[in-house]
Scaffold this active site. Structure first.
Site, PDB file in Angstrom:
ATOM      1  CE  LYS A 167      -1.826   2.526   3.207  1.00 12.61           C
ATOM      2  NZ  LYS A 167      -1.653   3.849   2.553  1.00 12.61           N
ATOM      3  CD  GLU A 213      13.406   3.925   7.111  1.00 13.84           C
ATOM      4  OE1 GLU A 213      13.273   4.924   7.857  1.00 13.84           O
ATOM      5  OE2 GLU A 213      13.430   3.983   5.870  1.00 13.84           O
ATOM      6  CB  CYS A 270      13.076   9.034   7.622  1.00 17.44           C
ATOM      7  SG  CYS A 270      13.043   7.905   6.263  1.00 17.44           S
ATOM      8  CD  GLU A 305      11.089  12.352  10.854  1.00 15.64           C
ATOM      9  OE1 GLU A 305      10.083  11.790  11.318  1.00 15.64           O
ATOM     10  OE2 GLU A 305      11.871  11.812  10.058  1.00 15.64           O
TER      11      GLU A 305
HETATM   12  P1  ADP Z   1       4.066  10.078   7.290  1.00 18.25           P
HETATM   13  O1  ADP Z   1       4.155  11.000   8.446  1.00 18.25           O
HETATM   14  O2  ADP Z   1       5.354   9.715   6.654  1.00 18.25           O
HETATM   15  O3  ADP Z   1       2.957  10.375   6.334  1.00 18.25           O
HETATM   16  P2  ADP Z   1       2.455   7.932   8.290  1.00 18.25           P
HETATM   17  O4  ADP Z   1       2.957   6.948   9.293  1.00 18.25           O
HETATM   18  O5  ADP Z   1       1.295   8.757   8.635  1.00 18.25           O
HETATM   19  O6  ADP Z   1       3.757   8.721   7.933  1.00 18.25           O
HETATM   20  O7  ADP Z   1       2.133   7.201   6.909  1.00 18.25           O
HETATM   21  C1  ADP Z   1       2.958   6.211   6.338  1.00 18.25           C
HETATM   22  C2  ADP Z   1       2.089   5.133   5.729  1.00 18.25           C
HETATM   23  O8  ADP Z   1       1.356   4.489   6.754  1.00 18.25           O
HETATM   24  C3  ADP Z   1       1.066   5.655   4.731  1.00 18.25           C
HETATM   25  O9  ADP Z   1       0.967   4.721   3.665  1.00 18.25           O
HETATM   26  C4  ADP Z   1      -0.213   5.689   5.554  1.00 18.25           C
HETATM   27  O10 ADP Z   1      -1.371   5.575   4.779  1.00 18.25           O
HETATM   28  C5  ADP Z   1      -0.031   4.465   6.436  1.00 18.25           C
HETATM   29  N1  ADP Z   1      -0.784   4.476   7.700  1.00 18.25           N
HETATM   30  C6  ADP Z   1      -1.254   5.546   8.387  1.00 18.25           C
HETATM   31  N2  ADP Z   1      -1.891   5.143   9.516  1.00 18.25           N
HETATM   32  C7  ADP Z   1      -1.814   3.789   9.546  1.00 18.25           C
HETATM   33  C8  ADP Z   1      -2.265   2.767  10.463  1.00 18.25           C
HETATM   34  N3  ADP Z   1      -2.919   3.064  11.572  1.00 18.25           N
HETATM   35  N4  ADP Z   1      -1.995   1.480  10.170  1.00 18.25           N
HETATM   36  C9  ADP Z   1      -1.294   1.155   9.054  1.00 18.25           C
HETATM   37  N5  ADP Z   1      -0.862   2.052   8.161  1.00 18.25           N
HETATM   38  C10 ADP Z   1      -1.100   3.357   8.382  1.00 18.25           C
END
Ligand code: ADP
Length: 507
Positions: free
Chosen positions: A211, A285, A319, A416
């Site tokens: 995803k 990561e 990151c 960050e």
């Molecule tokens: P960033 O701050 O880099 O956007 P996120 O952790 O919000 O980081 O998002 C990174 C990925 O994790 C995206 O693909 C997002 O859709 C997905 N994501 C966000 N929330 C969840 C969750 N609760 N469980 C699994 N995946 C998630």
């Protein structure tokens, strides 16, 4: 690539004024590049993309779609499907079937052929991938063209090479695949992160459901098209789109054997908690707050370029970005002056222009977060310097910025920012540099700049970071493992260590 240099009228005036009165010439203002826009007329994006499940695109059961937007001009590029739990279930079933029917039974040498095919096709279509990456994510075309896409192809080549040699990767221990891998990636390196995840998983005999992030789904969908054309057995790679809920449904699906996640520390912790006791394998990561440590004996010009590369070239959307600069006190004023001069020459603007150094911020949400932290930095008493560049009126933009006089306790030194914002701190001894560099909850990467090799080794041994660069920054290779300590996560990607995350070892 046309790199015509023209003099702006303002530039000529500045140059002639310089000749008569001999003030220091400001070359950043005096010379400008002519626009050199990458052509996009041949890029044919579909108005809508479905989900790539079982080897073909199909409409989501949810019947829902959401827009993906070009952050440099706020134009909608396309609509992508929002996968719900039933769609996730379909994708995992397709991956399981493909695992049992084809992929786990196939000889490594045969799997390698498919990976080589994907790598070559990526090279053939490199230009289109780079353009779409830049349109969807806002990063400069020279970054996506020269780094993201070639590096993504390199990961497929590298892992294709391992697919039939796994018996030799782990010193006599036999490697077995894990099964179905659920992979969730962020928006900062959309195609490259997909390659980092998919290539080792497939090389080791696993099938995947990937995803991409909701703000940058397009290159993963182009990769799905490419995988379809490469005639991989159906279901070996499934690509589903959606936001956090879709990711959570994938994480919590009972028939997934492994989760590989790259993203924020906050979501990573949530995933780790929800997987506790399930027996699913996990690699994370997460965030970083890398220190770039510059000693007074460092090659200063090189160090300045390394700092620029470490924090500004990708809008700080990395990151492992070198977002804390620790400089030896005696070199502070010189380095800060050079840094100020250098960022004043950076070209901020249309990411599709081949001369652009700093592109658009990935989303409105990200821009708001950068602004909030920069305001906090000012409130906490640090001195701000932002490059005097004109920002486009449409889209999401932030000028390259640094702060001096930053306290270790300040939010801009601890959190960050994920934007083109650098915090400058000072130190007097190597011990102090080390203590300050390690004084963070993160531990992804660090840099050391000095004339003395021994000092680099001394620091590298003691820095609590997964990657330490010596007299360079942000250098990557598929054979070199990448990953973090502490709240930056665990597990490695790349190299033999990266393969280990996708196998069970016998013996
Ligand atoms: P960033 O701050 O880099 O956007 P996120 O952790 O919000 O980081 O998002 C990174 C990925 O994790 C995206 O693909 C997002 O859709 C997905 N994501 C966000 N929330 C969840 C969750 N609760 N469980 C699994 N995946 C998630």
């Amino acid at each position: 690539m046309s790199r015509e240099i023209t003099k702006s009228p303002k530039g000529i005036a500045a140059a002639s004024a310089g000749a008569s009165q001999a003030p220091a010439l400001d070359f950043g203002r005096a010379w400008d590049y002519a626009p050199a826009l990458e052509g996009v007329s041949h890029i044919k994006l579909q108005p809508r993309y479905g989900l790539f499940i079982g080897g073909a695109f199909r409409a989501p059961r949810s019947d829902k779609y959401f827009a993906t937007v070009n952050p440099s001009n706020e134009q909608v590029l396309s609509e992508v499907a929002e996968a719900n739990a039933a769609d996730v279930d379909d994708a995992v079933r397709a991956a399981r079937l493909a695992y049992e029917k084809y992929w786990s039974k196939m000889r490594g040498a045969e799997r390698a052929k498919y990976l080589f095919r994907i790598a070559r096709a990526l090279q053939e279509k490199a230009r289109d991938f780079a353009i779409v990456e830049t349109m969807d994510g806002g990063k400069p075309i020279k970054e996506s063209r020269d780094f993201d896409v070639p590096m993504a192809a390199a990961h497929f080549f590298y892992h294709a090479g391992w697919a039939d040699k796994l018996d030799y990767a782990f010193q006599g221990r036999r490697a077995r695949p894990l099964g179905v891998a659920g992979q969730i990636i962020p928006w900062n390196f959309p195609l490259l992160m997909a390659a980092w995840k998919i290539a080792p998983a497939l090389a080791c005999g696993n099938t995947v459901v990937l995803k991409p992030a909701e703000t940058t789904p397009l290159t993963a969908l182009l990769l799905a098209q490419l995988i379809e054309e490469a005639e991989l057995p159906p279901g070996v790679v499934n690509i589903i789109t959606g936001a956090g809920e879709t990711g959570a449904a994938l994480v919590n699906h009972a028939d997934v054997n492994k989760i590989a996640f790259t993203g924020s520390t906050e979501v990573g912790k949530r995933i780790q908690a929800s997987l506790a006791g399930t027996g699913k394998r996990l690699t994370l990561e997460l965030g970083g707050k890398a220190a770039n440590v510059v000693f007074a004996d460092a090659p200063m010009d090189q160090a300045v370029e390394g700092i620029i590369n470490g924090i500004y070239f990708n809008q700080g959307h990395v990151c492992c970005a070198g977002s804390r600069l620790l400089v030896e006190e005696s070199a502070h004023d010189t380095l800060v002056r050079r840094l100020r001069d250098r960022i004043a020459t950076m070209r901020v603007g249309d990411p599709l222009d081949k001369n652009t150094d700093v592109g658009a911020i990935n989303s409105k949400m990200q821009l708001d977060r950068i602004r909030e932290l920069v305001d906090a930095g000012e409130r906490e008493g640090a001195t701000r310097y932002s490059a005097p560049c004109a920002l486009p009126s449409k889209g999401y933009w932030f000028a390259p910025t640094f702060f001096t006089g930053v306290a270790q306790s300040s939010r801009i030194a601890r959190e960050e920012i994920f934007g083109p914002v650098l915090s400058v701190l000072t130190f007097r001894t190597p011990d102090e540099a080390l203590e300050k560099a390690n004084n963070t909850m993160y531990g992804l990467s660090a840099g050391v700049w000095t004339d003395k090799g021994a000092k680099i080794f001394w620091m590298a041994e003691r820095l609590k970071a997964g990657v330490v660069w010596g007299n360079t920054f942000n250098k990557f290779d598929p054979s070199s493992p990448f990953g973090g300590y502490k709240e930056s996560g665990f597990g490695r990607e790349g190299g033999r260590q990266g393969l280990a995350a996708y196998v069970e070892l016998d013996g």
